[in-house]
Design a protein around this motif. Sequence first.
Motif, PDB file in Angstrom:
ATOM      1  N   LEU A  18       0.821  -1.214   0.000  1.00  0.00           N
ATOM      2  CA  LEU A  18       0.000   0.000   0.000  1.00  0.00           C
ATOM      3  C   LEU A  18       0.856   1.266   0.000  1.00  0.00           C
ATOM      4  O   LEU A  18       0.529   2.252  -0.668  1.00  0.00           O
ATOM      5  N   MET A  19       1.958   1.241   0.726  1.00  0.00           N
ATOM      6  CA  MET A  19       2.860   2.389   0.739  1.00  0.00           C
ATOM      7  C   MET A  19       3.469   2.627  -0.637  1.00  0.00           C
ATOM      8  O   MET A  19       3.542   3.766  -1.114  1.00  0.00           O
ATOM      9  N   PHE A  26       1.192   9.309  -5.813  1.00  0.00           N
ATOM     10  CA  PHE A  26       1.699  10.646  -5.538  1.00  0.00           C
ATOM     11  C   PHE A  26       2.628  11.117  -6.648  1.00  0.00           C
ATOM     12  O   PHE A  26       2.573  12.274  -7.066  1.00  0.00           O
ATOM     13  N   GLN A  27       3.467  10.219  -7.157  1.00  0.00           N
ATOM     14  CA  GLN A  27       4.390  10.582  -8.241  1.00  0.00           C
ATOM     15  C   GLN A  27       3.619  10.973  -9.501  1.00  0.00           C
ATOM     16  O   GLN A  27       3.964  11.945 -10.177  1.00  0.00           O
ATOM     17  N   ALA A  86      11.930  18.110 -11.480  1.00  0.00           N
ATOM     18  CA  ALA A  86      11.710  18.004 -10.035  1.00  0.00           C
ATOM     19  C   ALA A  86      12.189  16.634  -9.577  1.00  0.00           C
ATOM     20  O   ALA A  86      12.156  15.667 -10.344  1.00  0.00           O
ATOM     21  N   PRO A  87      12.653  16.536  -8.351  1.00  0.00           N
ATOM     22  CA  PRO A  87      13.135  15.245  -7.865  1.00  0.00           C
ATOM     23  C   PRO A  87      12.014  14.202  -7.820  1.00  0.00           C
ATOM     24  O   PRO A  87      10.859  14.526  -7.569  1.00  0.00           O
ATOM     25  N   ALA A  88      12.379  12.979  -8.096  1.00  0.00           N
ATOM     26  CA  ALA A  88      11.409  11.880  -8.058  1.00  0.00           C
ATOM     27  C   ALA A  88      11.100  11.507  -6.615  1.00  0.00           C
ATOM     28  O   ALA A  88      11.967  11.560  -5.744  1.00  0.00           O
ATOM     29  N   VAL A  89       9.853  11.141  -6.365  1.00  0.00           N
ATOM     30  CA  VAL A  89       9.451  10.709  -5.028  1.00  0.00           C
ATOM     31  C   VAL A  89       9.966   9.305  -4.765  1.00  0.00           C
ATOM     32  O   VAL A  89      10.458   9.001  -3.684  1.00  0.00           O
ATOM     33  N   LEU A  90       9.854   8.457  -5.760  1.00  0.00           N
ATOM     34  CA  LEU A  90      10.313   7.073  -5.633  1.00  0.00           C
ATOM     35  C   LEU A  90      11.770   6.955  -6.068  1.00  0.00           C
ATOM     36  O   LEU A  90      12.150   7.464  -7.119  1.00  0.00           O
ATOM     37  N   PRO A  96      15.752  13.068 -12.016  1.00  0.00           N
ATOM     38  CA  PRO A  96      14.562  13.882 -11.778  1.00  0.00           C
ATOM     39  C   PRO A  96      13.461  13.596 -12.807  1.00  0.00           C
ATOM     40  O   PRO A  96      13.723  13.094 -13.887  1.00  0.00           O
ATOM     41  N   VAL A  97      12.260  13.945 -12.433  1.00  0.00           N
ATOM     42  CA  VAL A  97      11.122  13.847 -13.347  1.00  0.00           C
ATOM     43  C   VAL A  97      11.119  15.129 -14.162  1.00  0.00           C
ATOM     44  O   VAL A  97      11.118  16.228 -13.600  1.00  0.00           O
ATOM     45  N   ARG A  98      11.145  15.011 -15.479  1.00  0.00           N
ATOM     46  CA  ARG A  98      11.174  16.185 -16.359  1.00  0.00           C
ATOM     47  C   ARG A  98       9.867  16.266 -17.138  1.00  0.00           C
ATOM     48  O   ARG A  98       9.395  15.272 -17.672  1.00  0.00           O
ATOM     49  N   VAL A  99       9.344  17.476 -17.185  1.00  0.00           N
ATOM     50  CA  VAL A  99       8.112  17.745 -17.932  1.00  0.00           C
ATOM     51  C   VAL A  99       8.417  18.889 -18.889  1.00  0.00           C
ATOM     52  O   VAL A  99       9.082  19.860 -18.516  1.00  0.00           O
TER      53      VAL A  99
END
Length: 110
Positions: A18-19, A26-27, A86-90, A96-99
């Motif tokens: 679940l976590m 969230f990501q 932005a930094p990845a949560v996982l 980083p996650v790039r958009v």
Amino acid sequence: MNARGQASVELVVVAVALMIAAFAVFQVLAAGRLASIADGAAEAAAIAVVNGRDPRDAARDASPGWARSRVRVREREGQVTVTLAAPAVLRIVPGPVRVRAEAVVRRPRE
């Protein structure tokens, strides 16, 4: 193994699953928010180009405080591209996650 011990192990496994699922959701939500921020910044940068202002400043001003240092703007051939990282949560997501968002610059006809 008795029934209580097995139930405890199952509870831990379910809690971990679940976590991980919650972090993944969230990501995805964070990436959607990043896309919205990048889209607004690209639009602001395109408007700035039309008005003879600096598109980089406009894109940064259109972004929230935490994102301003992560905004990259490129302008060429009537198009503005904004990349937001932005930094990845996982931790399993590399880097980083790039958009990226793009806006077309259309100058008014005179």
